[in-house]
Scaffold this motif. Structure first.
Motif, PDB file in Angstrom:
ATOM      1  N   MET A   1       0.826  -1.195   0.000  1.00 47.14           N
ATOM      2  CA  MET A   1       0.000   0.000   0.000  1.00 47.14           C
ATOM      3  C   MET A   1       0.872   1.261   0.000  1.00 47.14           C
ATOM      4  O   MET A   1       0.598   2.235  -0.704  1.00 47.14           O
ATOM      5  CB  MET A   1      -0.920   0.008   1.222  1.00 47.14           C
ATOM      6  N   ARG A   2       1.959   1.213   0.786  1.00 45.95           N
ATOM      7  CA  ARG A   2       2.865   2.351   0.844  1.00 45.95           C
ATOM      8  C   ARG A   2       3.506   2.593  -0.522  1.00 45.95           C
ATOM      9  O   ARG A   2       3.600   3.738  -0.986  1.00 45.95           O
ATOM     10  CB  ARG A   2       3.940   2.102   1.895  1.00 45.95           C
ATOM     11  N   ASP A   3       3.947   1.533  -1.168  1.00 47.15           N
ATOM     12  CA  ASP A   3       4.575   1.670  -2.485  1.00 47.15           C
ATOM     13  C   ASP A   3       3.587   2.202  -3.512  1.00 47.15           C
ATOM     14  O   ASP A   3       3.953   2.967  -4.412  1.00 47.15           O
ATOM     15  CB  ASP A   3       5.133   0.313  -2.950  1.00 47.15           C
ATOM     16  N   TRP A   4       2.322   1.799  -3.391  1.00 48.98           N
ATOM     17  CA  TRP A   4       1.291   2.285  -4.313  1.00 48.98           C
ATOM     18  C   TRP A   4       1.084   3.785  -4.140  1.00 48.98           C
ATOM     19  O   TRP A   4       0.929   4.519  -5.118  1.00 48.98           O
ATOM     20  CB  TRP A   4      -0.013   1.535  -4.055  1.00 48.98           C
ATOM     21  N   ILE A   5       1.103   4.260  -2.884  1.00 52.31           N
ATOM     22  CA  ILE A   5       0.940   5.688  -2.625  1.00 52.31           C
ATOM     23  C   ILE A   5       2.136   6.470  -3.169  1.00 52.31           C
ATOM     24  O   ILE A   5       1.975   7.510  -3.818  1.00 52.31           O
ATOM     25  CB  ILE A   5       0.772   5.959  -1.112  1.00 52.31           C
ATOM     26  N   ILE A   6       3.351   5.968  -2.944  1.00 49.22           N
ATOM     27  CA  ILE A   6       4.555   6.679  -3.384  1.00 49.22           C
ATOM     28  C   ILE A   6       4.693   6.667  -4.904  1.00 49.22           C
ATOM     29  O   ILE A   6       5.068   7.666  -5.513  1.00 49.22           O
ATOM     30  CB  ILE A   6       5.816   6.053  -2.737  1.00 49.22           C
ATOM     31  N   GLY A   7       4.326   5.555  -5.537  1.00 49.91           N
ATOM     32  CA  GLY A   7       4.461   5.442  -6.982  1.00 49.91           C
ATOM     33  C   GLY A   7       5.841   4.923  -7.375  1.00 49.91           C
ATOM     34  O   GLY A   7       6.774   4.909  -6.571  1.00 49.91           O
ATOM     35  N   LYS A   8       5.981   4.539  -8.626  1.00 53.20           N
ATOM     36  CA  LYS A   8       7.229   3.912  -9.090  1.00 53.20           C
ATOM     37  C   LYS A   8       8.253   4.918  -9.611  1.00 53.20           C
ATOM     38  O   LYS A   8       9.432   4.604  -9.729  1.00 53.20           O
ATOM     39  CB  LYS A   8       6.913   2.887 -10.190  1.00 53.20           C
ATOM     40  N   LYS A   9       7.807   6.124  -9.979  1.00 52.15           N
ATOM     41  CA  LYS A   9       8.763   7.097 -10.520  1.00 52.15           C
ATOM     42  C   LYS A   9       8.455   8.499 -10.015  1.00 52.15           C
ATOM     43  O   LYS A   9       7.355   8.775  -9.523  1.00 52.15           O
ATOM     44  CB  LYS A   9       8.736   7.071 -12.052  1.00 52.15           C
ATOM     45  N   GLN A  10       9.455   9.362 -10.145  1.00 49.83           N
ATOM     46  CA  GLN A  10       9.307  10.745  -9.702  1.00 49.83           C
ATOM     47  C   GLN A  10       8.236  11.446 -10.540  1.00 49.83           C
ATOM     48  O   GLN A  10       8.290  11.429 -11.764  1.00 49.83           O
ATOM     49  CB  GLN A  10      10.646  11.482  -9.858  1.00 49.83           C
ATOM     50  N   PRO A  11       7.244  12.055  -9.910  1.00 53.75           N
ATOM     51  CA  PRO A  11       6.185  12.729 -10.672  1.00 53.75           C
ATOM     52  C   PRO A  11       6.685  14.017 -11.325  1.00 53.75           C
ATOM     53  O   PRO A  11       7.630  14.643 -10.833  1.00 53.75           O
ATOM     54  CB  PRO A  11       5.128  13.030  -9.597  1.00 53.75           C
ATOM     55  N   ASP A  12       6.048  14.392 -12.439  1.00 54.45           N
ATOM     56  CA  ASP A  12       6.410  15.648 -13.088  1.00 54.45           C
ATOM     57  C   ASP A  12       5.632  16.801 -12.447  1.00 54.45           C
ATOM     58  O   ASP A  12       4.804  16.598 -11.556  1.00 54.45           O
ATOM     59  CB  ASP A  12       6.157  15.588 -14.598  1.00 54.45           C
TER      60      ASP A  12
END
Length: 416
Positions: A1-12
């Motif tokens: 769940m934590r990884d889903w919130i953070i996401g896999k890449k840096q957002p633009d």
């Protein structure tokens, strides 16, 4: 769940702006939804108790906030660590609840009203605590995580609140559900997410903590007084009129926050660029950005006033189940006053970037004292219309003072 919130890449930048807008929007609108649907489910009397509880909680929460977020985000030289900010935040949250309970005892509310107000304050205190994590996310270039935290925590706690309220028709049970779900959501969306980047410790430097309290104190005093300024007319209605009229005034007052919501959308993503503009003496770009924000807020205010006059009252009457037809002009006037409040909100950020604490305190002190003296007499004389007039006069004076202080600051910067 934590990884889903953070996401896999840096957002633009677009994703950062979008999540900030979503989170801020859901959070700001939640107070409006909570108020309207609470009045709809439990009626105007208990709804009025909830409304004054929310008003007081929105004032006391600034003890928890202590206006640390803007200071933490713009702490470009890393004067203090996250641990320093975090421990100060915990202490401030405890102080918030002590002050809230003290106020309730002084006012001598009955047990039912006291319990509801205490639970509302406790619920809002969770937002004050989460603020230290959201500020660090913002500072570290992950404004999207701050937005996600506000969005997910609000959706879960508000959802639980209304499920319990509809099933039980009991405000106390509903607020207990909101507090419990709010704690769980905070652990998942803030504490666990932060731990993916760094450890949470409690070994803060005492001198650093004193430094934070000292540096943020003028900003805190200013924002606390500002919140009182915004709450003074509603407190006057609670003192002078019945809970039923408190419900009506709260229903009419809540749309004012929509303009402030847009002000937050526009100014928060610009905080770091504006700080850099001032640091690099790029005054032209700095004022072009501020001018654009103020112009957009003017347009938003005009549109909101038009909507309030044409369809505001019928829509609000249907939502809360009360006849508000006699208050069309009052609603439109409150939106107009809200435009000045949003302008003052933007100018406050300008003074924060300037680090001009004295001007902030002077502006808020004068306006809050004015609100203190005029709110109750105007409410007694003109009822809800008098409360609205006291609000308008207070925010107008604040805006004028901030404009004068910024002109003086800008003159000094140009001469440097």
């Amino acid at each position: 769940m934590r990884d889903w919130i953070i996401g896999k890449k840096q957002p633009d930048d677009r994703q950062l702006f979008l999540w900030n807008m979503i989170g801020s929007g859901i959070y700001a609108l939640s107070s409006m939804v909570l108020t309207y649907l609470t009045i709809r489910v439990v009626g105007a009397d208990d709804g009025g108790i909830y409304a004054i509880g929310l008003t007081l909680a929105q004032m006391f929460i600034y003890i928890a906030y202590y206006e640390m977020r803007n200071f933490e985000v713009t702490d470009a030289n890393d004067l203090y660590t996250f641990t320093d900010y975090h421990v100060v935040k915990i202490i401030n949250c405890i102080l918030m609840m002590i002050v809230a309970i003290g106020y309730i005892l002084v006012k001598q509310y009955d047990f039912h009203k006291s319990l509801i107000i205490t639970l509302v304050c406790l619920y809002r205190m969770l937002d004050g605590y989460a603020d230290v994590y959201e500020a660090q996310f913002h500072k570290d270039g992950r404004l999207d995580l701050a937005g996600k935290s506000m969005a997910y925590r609000t959706i879960v706690s508000v959802g639980v609140y209304f499920v319990v309220l509809i099933m039980s028709h009991d405000l106390v049970y509903a607020l207990c559900g909101a507090v419990i779900s709010g704690i769980l959501s905070l652990i998942i969306c803030d504490i666990w997410v932060y731990q993916a980047f760094d450890r949470i410790t409690f070994k803060a430097d005492r001198q650093a903590m004193l430094g934070i309290w000292k540096d943020c104190f003028p900003l805190f005093i200013g924002m606390f007084l500002w919140t009182y300024l915004l709450s003074a007319s509603r407190i006057a209605v609670d003192d002078v009129m019945t809970s039923e009229y408190q419900s009506y005034y709260q229903v009419l007052f809540m749309p004012v926050s929509v303009i402030n919501l847009f002000a937050g959308f526009l100014i928060r993503p610009s905080l770091i660029p504006l700080t850099d503009n001032l640091k690099n003496h790029e005054y032209g770009q700095f004022w072009r950005t501020i001018g654009k924000i103020l112009l957009e807020l003017t347009g938003i205010t005009v549109v909101c006033m038009l909507g309030a006059y044409l369809i505001g009252i019928p829509v609000l009457s249907v939502i809360v189940g009360c006849d508000l037809s006699e208050y069309r002009n009052l609603l439109t006037f409150l939106i107009f006053a809200g435009g000045f409040n949003a302008a003052a909100y933007t100018l406050y950020y300008v003074l924060t970037i300037y680090r001009d604490r004295i001007s902030i305190i002077i502006g808020f002190c004068i306006s809050a004292i004015l609100a203190f003296f005029i709110s109750e007499p105007l409410t007694r004389a003109y009822e809800l219309y008098g409360a609205a007039r006291s609000y308008f006069i207070s925010v107008l004076v604040l805006t004028v003072i901030f404009v004068v202080c910024i002109i003086v600051n800008n003159h000094k910067k140009v001469l440097e």
